[in-house]
Design an enzyme around this catalytic site. Structure first.
Site, PDB file in Angstrom:
ATOM      1  N   CYS A 140     -90.147 -21.201  12.663  1.00 21.11           N
ATOM      2  CA  CYS A 140     -88.678 -21.317  13.674  1.00 21.11           C
ATOM      3  C   CYS A 140     -88.150 -22.439  13.295  1.00 21.11           C
ATOM      4  O   CYS A 140     -88.383 -23.315  12.639  1.00 21.11           O
ATOM      5  CB  CYS A 140     -89.126 -20.887  14.950  1.00 21.11           C
ATOM      6  SG  CYS A 140     -89.848 -22.246  15.967  1.00 21.11           S
ATOM      7  N   ARG A 422     -82.633 -17.462  26.792  1.00 25.29           N
ATOM      8  CA  ARG A 422     -83.820 -17.305  26.596  1.00 25.29           C
ATOM      9  C   ARG A 422     -84.848 -18.079  27.584  1.00 25.29           C
ATOM     10  O   ARG A 422     -85.914 -17.594  28.001  1.00 25.29           O
ATOM     11  CB  ARG A 422     -84.477 -17.737  25.322  1.00 25.29           C
ATOM     12  CG  ARG A 422     -83.452 -17.187  24.115  1.00 25.29           C
ATOM     13  CD  ARG A 422     -84.256 -17.622  22.786  1.00 25.29           C
ATOM     14  NE  ARG A 422     -85.440 -17.084  22.728  1.00 25.29           N
ATOM     15  CZ  ARG A 422     -86.206 -17.251  21.633  1.00 25.29           C
ATOM     16  NH1 ARG A 422     -85.752 -17.756  20.632  1.00 25.29           N
ATOM     17  NH2 ARG A 422     -87.584 -16.629  21.808  1.00 25.29           N
TER      18      ARG A 422
END
Ligand code: EPZ
Length: 463
Positions: A140, A422
């Site tokens: 990521c 998020r």
């Protein structure tokens, strides 16, 4: 149980599919102090694991103080539903999960790729059902983030694991067996995955070199309520004695220490005065002494912490990120943002993730003076920042830019704010109520941004 309650049930599919949030921006006008009270949400990084733990039992699990407005929570809820978990998430922060009728033990790529924490279903599924197939989460924005320590731990407990076509395929038809496992790295996720798996294994598991984050203890405490036998939570050696079945439980998610730390930093940066509510005396952890070094005055009571700056200028403070109880990597970007305005030069050393300085070029575009060499950033404090259009790259980098925007002259526009959604509940509302000039700008219909968003879509996944 959920049907009887008055609180509104959240429609998960609808909530996660809000296309516009990938396109929206946040606009902050700098110059106002953060003044007032902020209610800290339940910790995302605990809530996600508590939800995964529901897979360990057929009985209902009731989780309270859930940060239900977070995108990551909704993403995991959809994965759990896919597996067959009955789940109701209510707007009052209560989530009821029941894994009484699991219909699949496969977590597919399309769902796992949206959030790395999905790999935490591996241990519970394997331990309870003897088989699990979970997509490898992949790297990521902040690093390569392998899951080898999760896999080795489960193998040490007797699982037969192979990697096929991007999936972890794990078999333990006769159940897992307790063992002594020393993790090659101090890993939050591996500790949690193995601890959950060990609760239903035969015999005793001793997990050495375990991570000690408060979220792991929160998970362990809920598992204990479910009937698990666990000792050593909060230390680097956790002992788990397996039991044949686990029961239901009710548990309240611990306060989010990263959210609390973020707003504490914001108060000092903006020379404000904030009271963080719904937290414990020790929630700020190792951040506290660094804040005091930087010039903070901190006053604690049972359920809240007041933070304000007592020095005229922010003092330059060096930090090095470390596993808990060290300085958390999840507060590194925010602290660096504060240091851009400090009196003097400071260093920030990042030892957990190899690529967690993505906020540096963006802060420099706002007038900061930061140089990076290897895993160390040197921050030469400057008198002021200037508003600019900047790009959020991951959750904590994004909020660091919001903090910088709160101090910058003029207007800062932060793109790709889906990262913020998020992990920070109602950020605009919370900061706006404390005097910050902040708004969310919906640009869903602008063609150009639409194109950019689809190009960059994959960079928003996987934290
Ligand atoms: C958790 O990630 C958090 N995520 C992260 O928060 C946090 O930054 C991190 O812990 C460290 O505190 C959740 O809890 C959902 P790790 P996790 O396994 O568990 C290496 C945020 O902003 N490693 O402790 O994935 C790994 O590459 C997020 O909220 C291996 O080499 O982190 C890293 O360098 C981002 N092999 C280090 O260990 C493994 O098998 C620590 O990672 C596992 C990890």
């Amino acid at each position: 149980m959920p049907e009887k309650n008055e609180a509104k049930i959240i429609n998960l599919e609808q909530a996660v599919e809000i296309k516009s949030s990938e396109l929206d921006k946040i606009k902050v006008k700098g110059g106002n102090p953060l003044n007032g009270k902020i209610k800290i949400s339940g910790a995302k990084n605990s809530a996600l694991k508590l939800m995964c733990a529901s897979l360990l039992t057929a009985k209902p699990i009731q989780i309270e103080n859930m940060p239900v407005n977070l995108r990551d929570i909704k993403t995991l809820a959809i994965l759990l539903r896919h597996l067959g978990v009955t789940l109701a998430m209510r707007e009052d922060g209560v989530c009821i999960l029941r894994a009484g009728n699991i219909k699949s033990t496969c977590a597919p790529y399309d769902l796992v790729r949206k959030m790395r924490a999905s790999v935490l279903v591996l241990g519970p599924l394997l331990s309870r059902f003897g088989y699990a197939k979970v997509s490898l989460p992949g790297g990521c924005a902040i690093g390569s983030r392998p899951v080898d320590a999760h896999i080795k731990g489960l193998e040490a407990m007797g699982a037969d694991i192979s990697i096929e076509e991007g999936y972890i395929i794990a078999n333990a038809p006769n159940g897992l067996k307790g063992c002594t496992y020393k993790s090659p790295v101090v890993s939050v996720g591996a500790t949690e995955n193995i601890m959950m798996a060990a609760t239903l294994a035969k015999g005793t598991t001793i997990l050495e070199n375990a991570a000690q984050e408060p979220e792991i203890s929160d998970l362990g405490n809920m598992l204990i309520k479910m009937g698990a036998k666990i000792e050593g939570l909060g230390t680097n050696t956790i002992k788990i004695t397996g039991v044949p079945v686990l029961s239901g439980a009710t548990h309240s998610v611990l306060p989010d220490r990263i959210e609390a730390g973020t707003w504490a930093i914001a108060a000092i940066m903006t020379d404000g005065n904030v009271e963080l509510e719904n937290i414990k005396k020790d929630t700020l952890g190792s951040l506290e002494e660094k804040l005091i070094e930087a010039g903070a005055e901190i006053e604690k009571s049972d359920n809240s912490i007041k933070v304000r700056r007592k020095t005229k200028n922010i003092k330059a403070v060096d930090i090095t990120t470390m596993p808990h109880p060290g300085f958390p990597t999840d507060l590194q970007a925010q602290f660096m943002s504060m240091m851009t305005l400090a009196d003097g030069t400071s260093t920030t050393k990042e030892t957990i993730f190899e690529n967690r300085f993505m906020h540096v070029p963006e802060l420099n575009r706002m007038g900061a003076n930061i140089s990076v060499s290897g895993n160390t950033a040197t921050i030469q404090g400057t008198k002021s920042l200037k508003g600019a259009e900047v790009m959020a790259t991951d959750l904590r980098a994004s909020v660091a830019l919001v903090l910088a925007g709160m101090m910058a002259e003029g207007e800062t526009i932060i793109n790709r704010i889906y990262h913020l959604e998020r992990g920070y509940e109602q950020i605009v509302k919370k900061l706006g109520a404390c005097g910050i000039d902040i708004e969310k700008v919906n640009i869903a219909n602008q063609k150009e941004d639409n194109n950019n968003a689809s190009k960059n879509k994959d960079s928003c996944i996987n934290l």
